[in-house]
Design a protein around this motif. Structure first.
Motif, PDB file in Angstrom:
ATOM      1  N   UNK A  59       4.652  -1.765 -13.015  1.00  0.00           N
ATOM      2  CA  UNK A  59       3.215  -1.625 -13.224  1.00  0.00           C
ATOM      3  C   UNK A  59       2.455  -2.815 -12.647  1.00  0.00           C
ATOM      4  N   UNK A  60       2.943  -4.026 -12.922  1.00  0.00           N
ATOM      5  CA  UNK A  60       2.274  -5.214 -12.409  1.00  0.00           C
ATOM      6  C   UNK A  60       2.307  -5.284 -10.898  1.00  0.00           C
ATOM      7  N   UNK A  61       3.446  -4.902 -10.305  1.00  0.00           N
ATOM      8  CA  UNK A  61       3.569  -4.942  -8.854  1.00  0.00           C
ATOM      9  C   UNK A  61       2.665  -3.904  -8.195  1.00  0.00           C
ATOM     10  N   UNK A  62       2.499  -2.757  -8.813  1.00  0.00           N
ATOM     11  CA  UNK A  62       1.672  -1.702  -8.219  1.00  0.00           C
ATOM     12  C   UNK A  62       0.231  -2.151  -8.042  1.00  0.00           C
ATOM     13  N   UNK A  63      -0.250  -2.973  -8.960  1.00  0.00           N
ATOM     14  CA  UNK A  63      -1.615  -3.476  -8.831  1.00  0.00           C
ATOM     15  C   UNK A  63      -1.778  -4.422  -7.664  1.00  0.00           C
ATOM     16  N   UNK A  64      -0.730  -5.173  -7.341  1.00  0.00           N
ATOM     17  CA  UNK A  64      -0.801  -6.107  -6.214  1.00  0.00           C
ATOM     18  C   UNK A  64      -0.976  -5.379  -4.889  1.00  0.00           C
ATOM     19  N   UNK A  65      -0.362  -4.222  -4.759  1.00  0.00           N
ATOM     20  CA  UNK A  65      -0.500  -3.458  -3.517  1.00  0.00           C
ATOM     21  C   UNK A  65      -1.949  -3.063  -3.254  1.00  0.00           C
ATOM     22  N   UNK A  66      -2.702  -2.770  -4.313  1.00  0.00           N
ATOM     23  CA  UNK A  66      -4.105  -2.392  -4.133  1.00  0.00           C
ATOM     24  C   UNK A  66      -4.866  -3.479  -3.382  1.00  0.00           C
ATOM     25  N   UNK A  67      -4.603  -4.725  -3.763  1.00  0.00           N
ATOM     26  CA  UNK A  67      -5.273  -5.856  -3.116  1.00  0.00           C
ATOM     27  C   UNK A  67      -4.713  -6.091  -1.720  1.00  0.00           C
ATOM     28  N   UNK A  68      -3.391  -6.049  -1.601  1.00  0.00           N
ATOM     29  CA  UNK A  68      -2.779  -6.309  -0.307  1.00  0.00           C
ATOM     30  C   UNK A  68      -3.256  -5.343   0.756  1.00  0.00           C
ATOM     31  N   UNK A  69      -3.299  -4.049   0.437  1.00  0.00           N
ATOM     32  CA  UNK A  69      -3.756  -3.062   1.410  1.00  0.00           C
ATOM     33  C   UNK A  69      -5.237  -3.233   1.725  1.00  0.00           C
TER      34      UNK A  69
END
Length: 217
Positions: A59-69
């Motif tokens: 769950x925590x990692x999935x949020x990071x992708x939002x910012x990275x993309x």
């Protein structure tokens, strides 16, 4: 979100806010977006590979992708002079997911301060959608100011508190974050108002009186 990653989210949002305000050219802002975007894609991938299926880590990692993309999208747009519509509609997706993330931080993760932070991010990314996806150019300065303020409110300051062990997540600080976010939006709307010139047009100066030819002799 990791404290180190959060610190650089504050940095790149600050740069992007200045870009929206016309203080930094788009191509000059692209490198920071590449740096942070790549970091926010590589780090969560490593976390997920090492998570052994732990739902909290995923769950925590999935949020990071939002910012990275988002940041990689910004960097590519500025590098190749692409239109902003795709990024704008992706920002709407991010805004909706950020609301869900905020709810989960309030209920499941038990981190209400970050719940408030996610909701502030939802507002910010919704503004990105309005400016880029729907071409609401009148909101560009408001969005720029809100990005600059939110960069430090939700990125730099919480990251430094986490890095120094001073971070607290309770009802008091949740209210502080929520009120600060609302004030930041109100201030950004005020600062983002267009500076109209005075609508009163001064009358043309009266011509000088014609001199009497005889008096001039």
């Amino acid at each position: 979100m990791g404290s180190v990653g959060l610190l650089y989210v504050g940095a790149v949002l600050f740069i992007n806010g200045l870009m929206l305000l016309g203080k930094i050219p788009g191509k000059a802002a692209a490198p920071m977006n590449y740096f942070v975007g790549i970091m926010q894609v590589v780090f969560p991938t490593l976390l997920m590979l090492q998570s052994e299926g732990d739902p909290a880590v995923v769950l925590g990692a999935s949020g990071l992708y939002l910012f990275g993309f988002t940041y990689l999208y910004v960097a590519l747009n500025q590098t190749f002079d692409l239109g902003g519509e795709g990024l704008g509609w992706f920002s709407l997706f991010v805004a909706v997911v950020a609301v869900v993330m905020g709810y989960l931080n309030f209920t499941t993760v038990n981190d209400p301060v970050f719940g408030a932070i996610w909701l502030i991010w939802a507002v910010l990314w919704f503004l990105f959608f309005l400016v880029l996806g729907l071409h609401r150019d009148s909101l560009t300065r408001t969005t720029g100011w809100f990005t600059v303020i939110v960069a430090h409110l939700t990125g730099t300051i919480p990251a430094l508190l986490l890095l120094t062990g001073a971070y607290q997540s309770d009802s008091l600080w949740t209210w502080v974050m929520g009120i600060a976010g609302a004030l930041a939006l109100a201030l950004s709307i005020m600062l983002g108002r267009p500076q109209h010139e005075s609508s009163t047009v001064p009358p043309p100066p009266e011509p000088p009186p014609r001199r009497n030819a005889r008096a001039a002799v």
